[in-house]
Design a protein around this motif. Structure first.
Motif, PDB file in Angstrom:
ATOM      1  N   GLN A 174       0.825  -1.203   0.000  1.00 57.16           N
ATOM      2  CA  GLN A 174       0.000   0.000   0.000  1.00 57.16           C
ATOM      3  C   GLN A 174       0.861   1.255   0.000  1.00 57.16           C
ATOM      4  O   GLN A 174       0.563   2.230  -0.701  1.00 57.16           O
ATOM      5  N   GLU A 175       1.933   1.251   0.778  1.00 58.67           N
ATOM      6  CA  GLU A 175       2.813   2.414   0.841  1.00 58.67           C
ATOM      7  C   GLU A 175       3.451   2.697  -0.525  1.00 58.67           C
ATOM      8  O   GLU A 175       3.568   3.858  -0.949  1.00 58.67           O
ATOM      9  N   ILE A 191       0.748   4.184  -2.780  1.00 62.51           N
ATOM     10  CA  ILE A 191       0.435   5.556  -2.370  1.00 62.51           C
ATOM     11  C   ILE A 191       1.512   6.524  -2.852  1.00 62.51           C
ATOM     12  O   ILE A 191       1.213   7.584  -3.428  1.00 62.51           O
ATOM     13  N   ASN A 192       2.761   6.180  -2.637  1.00 59.70           N
ATOM     14  CA  ASN A 192       3.847   7.078  -3.035  1.00 59.70           C
ATOM     15  C   ASN A 192       3.896   7.256  -4.544  1.00 59.70           C
ATOM     16  O   ASN A 192       4.074   8.382  -5.046  1.00 59.70           O
ATOM     17  N   THR A 225       0.841   9.320  -5.709  1.00 60.00           N
ATOM     18  CA  THR A 225       0.973  10.717  -5.276  1.00 60.00           C
ATOM     19  C   THR A 225       1.974  11.461  -6.148  1.00 60.00           C
ATOM     20  O   THR A 225       1.722  12.597  -6.569  1.00 60.00           O
ATOM     21  N   ASP A 281      -1.695  13.252  -1.105  1.00 63.80           N
ATOM     22  CA  ASP A 281      -1.268  12.074  -0.341  1.00 63.80           C
ATOM     23  C   ASP A 281      -2.366  11.623   0.608  1.00 63.80           C
ATOM     24  O   ASP A 281      -2.621  10.425   0.753  1.00 63.80           O
ATOM     25  N   ARG A 282      -3.022  12.588   1.252  1.00 62.06           N
ATOM     26  CA  ARG A 282      -4.103  12.226   2.173  1.00 62.06           C
ATOM     27  C   ARG A 282      -5.252  11.570   1.426  1.00 62.06           C
ATOM     28  O   ARG A 282      -5.828  10.573   1.878  1.00 62.06           O
ATOM     29  N   THR A 331      -4.141   8.081   0.161  1.00 63.92           N
ATOM     30  CA  THR A 331      -4.056   7.154   1.305  1.00 63.92           C
ATOM     31  C   THR A 331      -5.434   6.695   1.730  1.00 63.92           C
ATOM     32  O   THR A 331      -5.652   5.516   2.049  1.00 63.92           O
ATOM     33  N   ARG A 332      -6.379   7.626   1.726  1.00 63.07           N
ATOM     34  CA  ARG A 332      -7.741   7.272   2.121  1.00 63.07           C
ATOM     35  C   ARG A 332      -8.334   6.248   1.155  1.00 63.07           C
ATOM     36  O   ARG A 332      -9.057   5.332   1.567  1.00 63.07           O
ATOM     37  N   ILE A 379      -6.533   4.085  -0.894  1.00 61.23           N
ATOM     38  CA  ILE A 379      -5.776   2.828  -0.901  1.00 61.23           C
ATOM     39  C   ILE A 379      -6.046   2.001   0.351  1.00 61.23           C
ATOM     40  O   ILE A 379      -6.092   0.767   0.297  1.00 61.23           O
ATOM     41  N   THR A 380      -6.212   2.653   1.498  1.00 59.44           N
ATOM     42  CA  THR A 380      -6.406   1.923   2.761  1.00 59.44           C
ATOM     43  C   THR A 380      -7.867   1.611   3.043  1.00 59.44           C
ATOM     44  O   THR A 380      -8.179   1.041   4.089  1.00 59.44           O
TER      45      THR A 380
END
Length: 448
Positions: free
Chosen positions: A93-94, A97-98, A101, A150-151, A154-155, A157-158
């Protein structure tokens, strides 16, 4: 008349023929030749059994891998079950996200915004200090955009949305693994040269919609191109594709051939029980070798992935997720081999085996006596169970083996469950056989 000589019917000349009586020396020579032929026959059977066993052991790891590949590729549910956990792995996930983004921020022209603001202030006659301040807003504005993006990413993906999109995309394209092995450019997972890439286009669409809803209208211009993430890169991908294609072809019948060779090895050998124990032990050793090979390949794979391309923890999560069912199958077969070898040993003449059987017989006999004292006598049923104990035991073991064969992807827990039920059934039947009443036992002794 000599009983050793029997007159034969006369021939055309009228001369009677008599059968020759074997002397003691001839009888001894006959028995010697007979024993020699039997020894030669047993040696040939042992040699043939050894060759069959060697072939079975060499094919066993390859059969397990081939069955895993064929099962993962051909079964959509199994494939989705294999790749689904990747969507919930924090390291993966990280990475997603990166990467998303970075790509979103790259498509937001912050400099154009600050330049437009600067020109508007200049046209409006703003003081030079204000114009200079507008020019210096580029970096803070870029950081603010990145924070919001990013926020938002992240919302997405998670959340459960990513999990659902991930599983849905993989279910619709369950041939992705085939595409990776064959190099086709279709599906979520594909091979490009010496790299394996993951298509995250569905996730990009979700992020783009969320950003537009959050007020980033320019996010709607995020292109649909360049939506892949490189999972790993290796120069051996071509060889791996050729090998996996061969394994996929052999996956249907290679396991059956391996089982047939092992069964023939046991059946051909004169000492069936000993050969069964040797075969089970050999298969268990080969499963240990396969587990060690998987651990070594994991280390080689992690060392071959550049940290800049994929973090080590994410690469480890991807590898462990893809091969976890192969590990489970190998461990299950290892446990089955150990149990088979142990059962074959317990049926042998060894002192520990006899001791175990004696303890078991005493325990079931004592339980049967307890039932008789309680007024429970099994009568003819108990006599039948006692008289057919070997066949009943074999039938229960065969039934347990059949359940494991028909079980869809049995695990170590499934093996333990079937083994426990089989042992319980054997114990209950032994107790019922021992619960025969005194009159029944007298009839048994009289019959003997």
């Amino acid at each position: 008349m000599n009983p050793a000589e029997t007159p034969d019917s006369p021939d055309s000349g009228g001369t009677p023929h008599q059968k020759h009586a074997m002397t003691a020396e001839e009888r001894a020579e006959y028995e010697r030749l007979r024993r020699h032929a039997a020894v030669r026959h047993r040696r040939v059977r042992r040699a043939g059994s050894s060759v069959l066993l060697l072939l079975a052991l060499l094919l066993a790891p390859l059969a397990v891998v081939a069955a895993w590949v064929q099962d993962t590729v051909s079964d959509t549910d199994r494939y989705v079950e294999t790749v689904a956990p990747l969507a919930s792995e924090p390291p993966v996930q990280e990475v997603v996200i990166n990467r998303l983004t970075d790509r979103v921020v790259e498509n937001v022209d912050v400099k154009a915004v600050t330049d437009s603001l600067t020109r508007a202030l200049q046209d409006a006659g703003a003081p030079p200090r204000v114009v200079e301040g507008a020019e210096s807003l580029e970096e803070p504005l870029r950081n603010a955009v990145r924070t919001v993006v990013d926020r938002t990413v992240t919302r997405v993906i998670t959340s459960d949305v990513f999990q659902q999109v991930w599983e849905g995309a993989n279910r619709r394209s369950h041939a992705a693994v085939v595409n990776m092995l064959t190099g086709d450019r279709q599906g979520a997972l594909r091979a490009e040269g010496d790299t394996v890439q993951l298509d995250v286009g569905a996730v990009v669409e979700q992020v783009r919609e969320r950003l537009v809803d959050a007020g980033f209208d320019k996010a709607a211009a995020i292109p649909d191109t360049d939506r892949t993430i490189t999972l790993f890169q290796t120069e051996e991908l071509g060889k791996a594709q050729d090998t996996m294609r061969l394994l996929d072809i052999l996956g249907t019948w290679l396991p059956a051939l391996t089982v047939a060779l092992a069964a023939l090895a046991v059946w051909t050998n004169p000492a069936h029980r000993v050969m069964l124990m040797i075969t089970a032990t050999g298969v268990g050793v080969m499963m240990v070798v396969l587990l060690v090979a998987l651990a070594v390949l994991r280390r080689v794979y992690l060392d071959s992935v550049p940290p800049a391309a994929l973090p080590t923890d994410a690469a480890a999560a991807i590898y462990d997720t893809f091969v976890r069912f192969l590990r489970d199958s190998t461990r299950t077969l290892l446990i089955v081999s150990v149990i088979t070898a142990l059962v074959a040993y317990l049926y042998g003449p060894g002192r520990p085996a006899r001791a175990v059987r004696t303890v078991a017989d005493r325990a079931t006999t004592a339980a049967g006596r307890g039932l008789r004292r309680a007024g429970v006598r099994t009568g003819s049923t108990g006599r039948w169970l006692a008289g057919h104990r070997a066949w009943i035991t074999g039938g229960v073991i065969a039934a347990g083996a059949l359940v494991l064969v028909l079980w869809n992807h049995p695990t170590v827990g499934a093996v333990a469950l079937v083994l426990g039920i089989a042992l319980a059934v054997l114990i209950v039947l032994a107790i019922l056989a021992a619960a025969t009443g005194p009159a029944d036992r007298a009839e048994q002794r009289a019959a003997l």
